[in-house]
Design a protein around this motif. Structure first.
Motif, PDB file in Angstrom:
ATOM      1  N   SER A 179      -1.385   5.587  10.623  1.00 53.27           N
ATOM      2  CA  SER A 179      -1.364   6.637   9.900  1.00 53.27           C
ATOM      3  C   SER A 179      -0.140   7.432  10.149  1.00 53.27           C
ATOM      4  N   GLY A 180       0.187   8.397   9.420  1.00 58.31           N
ATOM      5  CA  GLY A 180       1.262   9.202   9.667  1.00 58.31           C
ATOM      6  C   GLY A 180       2.718   8.628   9.366  1.00 58.31           C
ATOM      7  N   PRO A 181       3.970   9.157   9.285  1.00 60.32           N
ATOM      8  CA  PRO A 181       5.115   8.723   8.969  1.00 60.32           C
ATOM      9  C   PRO A 181       5.738   7.960  10.516  1.00 60.32           C
ATOM     10  N   THR A 182       6.796   7.310  10.329  1.00 60.54           N
ATOM     11  CA  THR A 182       7.389   6.702  11.588  1.00 60.54           C
ATOM     12  C   THR A 182       8.669   7.618  11.374  1.00 60.54           C
ATOM     13  N   ARG A 183       9.482   7.587  12.731  1.00 59.63           N
ATOM     14  CA  ARG A 183      10.635   8.377  12.887  1.00 59.63           C
ATOM     15  C   ARG A 183      11.875   7.296  13.607  1.00 59.63           C
ATOM     16  N   GLU A 184      12.840   7.293  12.774  1.00 58.15           N
ATOM     17  CA  GLU A 184      13.848   6.175  13.311  1.00 58.15           C
ATOM     18  C   GLU A 184      14.910   7.081  13.772  1.00 58.15           C
ATOM     19  N   ALA A 185      15.423   6.923  14.906  1.00 62.27           N
ATOM     20  CA  ALA A 185      16.345   7.865  15.599  1.00 62.27           C
ATOM     21  C   ALA A 185      17.979   7.334  15.002  1.00 62.27           C
ATOM     22  N   ILE A 186      18.588   8.403  14.494  1.00 61.39           N
ATOM     23  CA  ILE A 186      19.969   8.124  14.291  1.00 61.39           C
ATOM     24  C   ILE A 186      20.678   8.466  15.821  1.00 61.39           C
ATOM     25  N   ASP A 187      20.542   9.527  16.479  1.00 64.25           N
ATOM     26  CA  ASP A 187      20.955   9.905  17.616  1.00 64.25           C
ATOM     27  C   ASP A 187      19.808  10.753  18.122  1.00 64.25           C
ATOM     28  N   PRO A 188      20.023  11.322  19.326  1.00 60.64           N
ATOM     29  CA  PRO A 188      18.877  12.262  20.190  1.00 60.64           C
ATOM     30  C   PRO A 188      18.299  13.212  19.263  1.00 60.64           C
ATOM     31  N   VAL A 189      19.091  13.893  18.333  1.00 59.12           N
ATOM     32  CA  VAL A 189      18.719  14.993  17.621  1.00 59.12           C
ATOM     33  C   VAL A 189      18.367  14.578  16.066  1.00 59.12           C
ATOM     34  N   ARG A 190      18.554  13.535  15.562  1.00 59.25           N
ATOM     35  CA  ARG A 190      18.626  13.243  13.852  1.00 59.25           C
ATOM     36  C   ARG A 190      17.772  12.080  13.891  1.00 59.25           C
ATOM     37  N   TYR A 191      17.043  12.055  12.785  1.00 56.88           N
ATOM     38  CA  TYR A 191      16.138  10.903  12.527  1.00 56.88           C
ATOM     39  C   TYR A 191      15.897  10.550  11.026  1.00 56.88           C
ATOM     40  N   GLY A 211      -0.426  12.369   7.372  1.00 53.06           N
ATOM     41  CA  GLY A 211      -1.520  11.620   8.354  1.00 53.06           C
ATOM     42  C   GLY A 211      -2.803  11.916   7.899  1.00 53.06           C
ATOM     43  N   LYS A 212      -3.014  12.961   6.928  1.00 49.67           N
ATOM     44  CA  LYS A 212      -4.444  13.274   6.574  1.00 49.67           C
ATOM     45  C   LYS A 212      -5.350  12.133   6.301  1.00 49.67           C
ATOM     46  N   GLN A 213      -4.873  11.262   5.522  1.00 51.22           N
ATOM     47  CA  GLN A 213      -5.462  10.107   4.614  1.00 51.22           C
ATOM     48  C   GLN A 213      -5.983   8.946   5.671  1.00 51.22           C
ATOM     49  N   GLY A 214      -5.004   8.848   6.409  1.00 61.45           N
ATOM     50  CA  GLY A 214      -5.008   7.638   7.576  1.00 61.45           C
ATOM     51  C   GLY A 214      -6.287   8.201   8.516  1.00 61.45           C
ATOM     52  N   HIS A 215      -5.888   9.465   9.034  1.00 60.19           N
ATOM     53  CA  HIS A 215      -6.672  10.147  10.084  1.00 60.19           C
ATOM     54  C   HIS A 215      -8.299  10.098   9.633  1.00 60.19           C
ATOM     55  N   ALA A 216      -8.370  10.548   8.418  1.00 54.99           N
ATOM     56  CA  ALA A 216      -9.862  10.465   7.787  1.00 54.99           C
ATOM     57  C   ALA A 216     -10.413   9.195   7.995  1.00 54.99           C
ATOM     58  N   ILE A 217      -9.547   8.256   7.403  1.00 51.91           N
ATOM     59  CA  ILE A 217     -10.231   6.780   7.499  1.00 51.91           C
ATOM     60  C   ILE A 217     -10.597   6.342   8.841  1.00 51.91           C
ATOM     61  N   ALA A 218      -9.685   6.512   9.862  1.00 46.86           N
ATOM     62  CA  ALA A 218     -10.055   6.138  11.122  1.00 46.86           C
ATOM     63  C   ALA A 218     -11.386   6.992  11.468  1.00 46.86           C
ATOM     64  N   ALA A 219     -11.631   8.085  11.255  1.00 44.00           N
ATOM     65  CA  ALA A 219     -12.521   9.025  11.478  1.00 44.00           C
ATOM     66  C   ALA A 219     -14.075   8.562  10.884  1.00 44.00           C
ATOM     67  N   ALA A 220     -13.638   8.084   9.463  1.00 47.39           N
ATOM     68  CA  ALA A 220     -14.822   7.611   8.823  1.00 47.39           C
ATOM     69  C   ALA A 220     -15.492   6.279   9.361  1.00 47.39           C
ATOM     70  N   LEU A 221     -14.313   5.463   9.741  1.00 46.92           N
ATOM     71  CA  LEU A 221     -14.770   3.983  10.228  1.00 46.92           C
ATOM     72  C   LEU A 221     -15.728   4.329  11.590  1.00 46.92           C
ATOM     73  N   ALA A 222     -15.160   5.241  12.458  1.00 45.80           N
ATOM     74  CA  ALA A 222     -15.815   5.539  13.696  1.00 45.80           C
ATOM     75  C   ALA A 222     -17.319   5.987  13.464  1.00 45.80           C
ATOM     76  N   ARG A 223     -17.192   6.957  12.196  1.00 44.11           N
ATOM     77  CA  ARG A 223     -18.736   7.215  12.183  1.00 44.11           C
ATOM     78  C   ARG A 223     -19.646   6.173  11.790  1.00 44.11           C
ATOM     79  N   LEU A 224     -18.953   5.105  11.193  1.00 45.31           N
ATOM     80  CA  LEU A 224     -19.882   4.042  10.864  1.00 45.31           C
ATOM     81  C   LEU A 224     -20.372   2.944  11.956  1.00 45.31           C
ATOM     82  N   GLY A 225     -19.517   3.549  12.998  1.00 41.74           N
ATOM     83  CA  GLY A 225     -19.809   2.650  14.314  1.00 41.74           C
ATOM     84  C   GLY A 225     -18.750   1.807  14.747  1.00 41.74           C
ATOM     85  N   ALA A 226     -17.601   1.522  13.889  1.00 38.27           N
ATOM     86  CA  ALA A 226     -16.593   0.855  14.453  1.00 38.27           C
ATOM     87  C   ALA A 226     -15.874   1.398  15.719  1.00 38.27           C
ATOM     88  N   GLU A 227     -15.187   0.481  16.505  1.00 40.00           N
ATOM     89  CA  GLU A 227     -14.428   0.581  17.631  1.00 40.00           C
ATOM     90  C   GLU A 227     -13.252   0.784  17.231  1.00 40.00           C
TER      91      GLU A 227
END
Ligand code: CTP
Ligand code: CA
Length: 229
Positions: A19-31, A38-54
């Motif tokens: 879920s969410g974006p990735t960040r690829e460093a150019i230097d310590p301050v830029r990416y 992350g709303k959709q991915g996090h909601a999927i993780a929560a929904a799978l957990a509610r159905l009993g998945a690890e």
């Protein structure tokens, strides 16, 4: 016992969600990064957990809260996301909802790049990132029985998603239109189409939580099915 398995049809199953974006460093301050709340991915993780998945949720930097009942692994780069996914071990279902940066800086530097008068802007050389969905989809004894990807497109949504499913080797693609006018990025609702070997299913516009629940139920149905001979 019957009641229990109905309420938690994914009990005993292991799920991996990115879920969410990735960040690829150019230097310590830029990416380099992508839009993704992350709303959709996090909601999927929560929904799978509610159905009993690890559930192991591998997430890039987001501001949405950690979902309840899941093991969350926080990463920044695509290389770290892949390593965390492989470290999750044997899984039954993988859902790749992350917006992974396709490229990273070929030569990231550890000291901040400074502007200098009269010196032209630096040229940024890019290198490809690993494809996490394609890696998890590779045939083999450890392949999850179900691998689900997303296709965020701004045009030719269905054709691109059908093509993407084949190219990545995953089982299902959740295709969504992310044209600016749809307000999908950062928004609460999503209009998706479920693309599988069986064809294309159009879902109504739903809250991202409802998309997640519907997908989790479909995953439970699929994993509960007797295996084809
Ligand atoms: N994905 C991934 N690792 C990558 C790139 C993409 O796991 N390095 C996954 C995404 O999480 C998503 C799916 O692949 O589930 C499709 O991502 P998308 O960006 O739409 O596809 P690409 O193959 O990168 O093609 P393009 O960006 O050119 O449309
Ligand atoms: Ca991409």
């Amino acid at each position: 016992e019957g009641m229990l398995t109905q309420d938690r049809p994914l009990a005993g199953k292991r799920a991996l969600v990115t879920s969410g974006p990735t960040r690829e460093a150019i230097d310590p301050v830029r990416y380099i990064s992508n839009h993704s709340s992350g709303k959709q991915g996090h909601a999927i993780a929560a929904a799978l957990a509610r159905l009993g998945a690890e559930v192991t949720l591998v997430s890039g930097p987001v501001t949405v809260p950690d979902p309840a009942g899941v093991k969350i692994v926080k990463i920044e780069s695509a290389d770290e996301m892949l390593a965390a996914c492989l470290a999750a071990g044997a899984i039954d279902v993988a859902v790749c909802a992350a917006a992974v940066a396709d490229w990273k800086a070929a030569h990231p530097v550890t000291a901040k790049i400074k502007k200098q008068n009269g010196v032209p802007p630096p040229r940024l050389e890019l290198a490809p990132n690993p494809d996490i969905l394609a890696t998890l989809s590779k045939p083999g004894p450890t392949r999850p029985s179900l691998v689900v990807g997303f296709a965020a497109e701004t045009e030719n949504l269905i054709a691109n998603a059908v093509d993407k499913r084949k190219r990545k080797g995953c089982d299902w693609i959740v295709a969504n239109d992310v044209s600016p006018a749809t307000g999908t990025f950062g928004g609460e609702r999503n209009t998706v189409h479920l693309v599988s070997a069986e064809g294309v299913e159009d879902w109504p516009t739903l809250a991202k939580e409802e998309v997640a629940v519907r997908l989790a139920v479909r995953i439970a149905d699929h994993l509960g099915r007797p295996r084809p001979a």
